[in-house]
Design a protein around this motif. Structure first.
Motif, PDB file in Angstrom:
ATOM      1  N   LYS A   1      14.989  -6.057   0.117  1.00  0.00           N
ATOM      2  CA  LYS A   1      15.169  -4.639  -0.870  1.00  0.00           C
ATOM      3  C   LYS A   1      14.265  -4.856  -1.879  1.00  0.00           C
ATOM      4  N   ALA A   2      14.421  -5.857  -2.641  1.00  0.00           N
ATOM      5  CA  ALA A   2      13.662  -6.091  -3.900  1.00  0.00           C
ATOM      6  C   ALA A   2      12.133  -6.153  -3.725  1.00  0.00           C
ATOM      7  N   GLY A   3      11.707  -6.716  -2.603  1.00  0.00           N
ATOM      8  CA  GLY A   3      10.470  -6.689  -2.371  1.00  0.00           C
ATOM      9  C   GLY A   3       9.841  -5.305  -1.885  1.00  0.00           C
ATOM     10  N   PHE A   4      10.441  -4.522  -1.265  1.00  0.00           N
ATOM     11  CA  PHE A   4      10.191  -3.074  -1.122  1.00  0.00           C
ATOM     12  C   PHE A   4      10.263  -2.313  -2.380  1.00  0.00           C
ATOM     13  N   GLY A   5      11.086  -2.273  -3.197  1.00  0.00           N
ATOM     14  CA  GLY A   5      10.873  -1.785  -4.637  1.00  0.00           C
ATOM     15  C   GLY A   5       9.947  -2.390  -5.316  1.00  0.00           C
ATOM     16  N   ILE A   6       9.506  -3.555  -5.327  1.00  0.00           N
ATOM     17  CA  ILE A   6       8.305  -4.022  -6.147  1.00  0.00           C
ATOM     18  C   ILE A   6       7.044  -3.526  -5.429  1.00  0.00           C
ATOM     19  N   GLY A   7       6.994  -3.488  -4.114  1.00  0.00           N
ATOM     20  CA  GLY A   7       6.066  -3.062  -3.449  1.00  0.00           C
ATOM     21  C   GLY A   7       5.596  -1.706  -3.398  1.00  0.00           C
ATOM     22  N   LEU A   8       6.595  -1.105  -3.525  1.00  0.00           N
ATOM     23  CA  LEU A   8       6.535   0.567  -3.909  1.00  0.00           C
ATOM     24  C   LEU A   8       5.702   0.774  -5.013  1.00  0.00           C
TER      25      LEU A   8
ATOM     26  N   LEU B   1      -1.572 -14.505   3.714  1.00  0.00           N
ATOM     27  CA  LEU B   1      -1.816 -14.555   5.357  1.00  0.00           C
ATOM     28  C   LEU B   1      -1.448 -13.150   5.720  1.00  0.00           C
ATOM     29  N   LEU B   2      -0.333 -12.496   5.208  1.00  0.00           N
ATOM     30  CA  LEU B   2       0.135 -11.296   5.832  1.00  0.00           C
ATOM     31  C   LEU B   2      -1.048 -10.131   5.514  1.00  0.00           C
ATOM     32  N   GLY B   3      -1.425 -10.427   4.248  1.00  0.00           N
ATOM     33  CA  GLY B   3      -2.660  -9.441   3.930  1.00  0.00           C
ATOM     34  C   GLY B   3      -3.767  -9.430   4.909  1.00  0.00           C
ATOM     35  N   TRP B   4      -3.966 -10.886   5.290  1.00  0.00           N
ATOM     36  CA  TRP B   4      -5.289 -10.979   6.299  1.00  0.00           C
ATOM     37  C   TRP B   4      -4.890 -10.474   7.429  1.00  0.00           C
ATOM     38  N   ILE B   5      -3.813 -10.737   7.925  1.00  0.00           N
ATOM     39  CA  ILE B   5      -3.197 -10.279   9.027  1.00  0.00           C
ATOM     40  C   ILE B   5      -3.209  -8.646   9.145  1.00  0.00           C
ATOM     41  N   THR B   6      -2.917  -8.046   8.376  1.00  0.00           N
ATOM     42  CA  THR B   6      -2.649  -6.454   8.451  1.00  0.00           C
ATOM     43  C   THR B   6      -4.145  -5.791   7.897  1.00  0.00           C
TER      44      THR B   6
ATOM     45  N   ASP C   1      -8.201  10.357  -1.605  1.00  0.00           N
ATOM     46  CA  ASP C   1      -7.612  10.404   0.176  1.00  0.00           C
ATOM     47  C   ASP C   1      -6.487  10.204   0.176  1.00  0.00           C
ATOM     48  N   ILE C   2      -5.338  11.283   0.282  1.00  0.00           N
ATOM     49  CA  ILE C   2      -4.161  11.003   0.527  1.00  0.00           C
ATOM     50  C   ILE C   2      -3.826  10.138   1.778  1.00  0.00           C
ATOM     51  N   GLN C   3      -4.376  10.481   2.823  1.00  0.00           N
ATOM     52  CA  GLN C   3      -4.070   9.535   3.971  1.00  0.00           C
ATOM     53  C   GLN C   3      -4.171   8.053   3.815  1.00  0.00           C
ATOM     54  N   MET C   4      -5.398   7.807   3.372  1.00  0.00           N
ATOM     55  CA  MET C   4      -5.579   6.243   2.916  1.00  0.00           C
ATOM     56  C   MET C   4      -4.713   5.777   1.856  1.00  0.00           C
ATOM     57  N   MET C   5      -4.108   6.629   0.914  1.00  0.00           N
ATOM     58  CA  MET C   5      -3.213   6.104  -0.135  1.00  0.00           C
ATOM     59  C   MET C   5      -2.027   6.139   0.609  1.00  0.00           C
ATOM     60  N   VAL C   6      -1.405   6.971   1.669  1.00  0.00           N
ATOM     61  CA  VAL C   6      -0.113   6.622   2.390  1.00  0.00           C
ATOM     62  C   VAL C   6      -0.384   5.589   3.144  1.00  0.00           C
ATOM     63  N   ILE C   7      -1.448   5.153   3.878  1.00  0.00           N
ATOM     64  CA  ILE C   7      -1.466   4.026   4.792  1.00  0.00           C
ATOM     65  C   ILE C   7      -1.490   2.698   3.812  1.00  0.00           C
ATOM     66  N   ASP C   8      -2.165   2.816   2.972  1.00  0.00           N
ATOM     67  CA  ASP C   8      -2.066   1.516   2.287  1.00  0.00           C
ATOM     68  C   ASP C   8      -0.896   1.497   1.460  1.00  0.00           C
ATOM     69  N   THR C   9      -0.126   2.405   0.833  1.00  0.00           N
ATOM     70  CA  THR C   9       1.129   2.346   0.170  1.00  0.00           C
ATOM     71  C   THR C   9       2.267   1.631   1.477  1.00  0.00           C
ATOM     72  N   LEU C  10       2.296   2.261   2.589  1.00  0.00           N
ATOM     73  CA  LEU C  10       3.193   1.777   3.545  1.00  0.00           C
ATOM     74  C   LEU C  10       2.710   0.381   4.030  1.00  0.00           C
ATOM     75  N   THR C  11       1.580   0.026   4.289  1.00  0.00           N
ATOM     76  CA  THR C  11       1.181  -1.391   4.484  1.00  0.00           C
ATOM     77  C   THR C  11       1.862  -2.365   3.362  1.00  0.00           C
ATOM     78  N   MET C  12       1.431  -1.947   2.174  1.00  0.00           N
ATOM     79  CA  MET C  12       1.786  -2.960   0.984  1.00  0.00           C
ATOM     80  C   MET C  12       3.378  -3.108   0.736  1.00  0.00           C
ATOM     81  N   LEU C  13       4.009  -1.930   1.417  1.00  0.00           N
ATOM     82  CA  LEU C  13       5.717  -1.757   1.284  1.00  0.00           C
ATOM     83  C   LEU C  13       5.925  -2.905   2.249  1.00  0.00           C
ATOM     84  N   ILE C  14       5.569  -2.848   3.560  1.00  0.00           N
ATOM     85  CA  ILE C  14       5.870  -3.799   4.655  1.00  0.00           C
ATOM     86  C   ILE C  14       5.536  -5.196   4.094  1.00  0.00           C
TER      87      ILE C  14
END
Length: 129
Positions: free
Chosen positions: A74-81, A19-24, A99-112
């Motif tokens: 904290k654990a989710g942040f580490g695993i997500g990173l 659900l969070l993936g669908w929203i984001t 594409d560094i910009q897309m990689m950064v956006i995707d990584t930050l989204t996955m972290l959240i």
């Protein structure tokens, strides 16, 4: 191994990740991650989300200290990173340029998303103790 925590955390975590993936990705960041109509397979997206949820459930039930919202974040942040970097680097292998910009956006989204899911799984594990 606490099967009740594994199943409870895994199922709730997988559904919340879906659900969070669908929203984001599907609503908020639709312009950054466009999909061609008919190319996505929701069954596989759901199954992948459930696998990720069960990974969190398994890790969290092995570590008895992950039973509260803060430790789950904290654990989710580490695993997500590490999950996000892993996926982005392997996806970049088939592209002519990274594409560094897309990689950064995707990584930050996955972290959240992972941090939120970590909090949810930790609270479920705490309730099942």
């Amino acid at each position: 191994m606490n099967l009740k925590k594994l199943l409870g955390g895994g199922i709730v975590g997988g559904i919340s990740f879906f659900l969070l993936g669908w929203i984001t990705y599907g609503i908020l960041l639709k312009d950054y991650f466009p999909q061609q109509e008919g190319t996505e397979n929701l069954t596989f997206i759901f199954l992948g989300s459930m696998c990720y949820g069960f990974l969190f459930g398994w890790i969290f039930q092995l570590n008895e200290g992950i039973g509260k919202c803060g430790s789950g974040i904290k654990a989710g942040f580490g695993i997500g990173l590490f999950s996000a970097l892993y996926v982005n680097f392997f996806q970049g292998m088939n592209k002519p340029s990274l594409d560094i910009q897309m990689m950064v956006i995707d990584t930050l989204t996955m972290l959240i998303i992972s941090a939120l899911m970590g909090a949810i799984v930790a609270v479920v594990n705490g309730k099942l103790s």
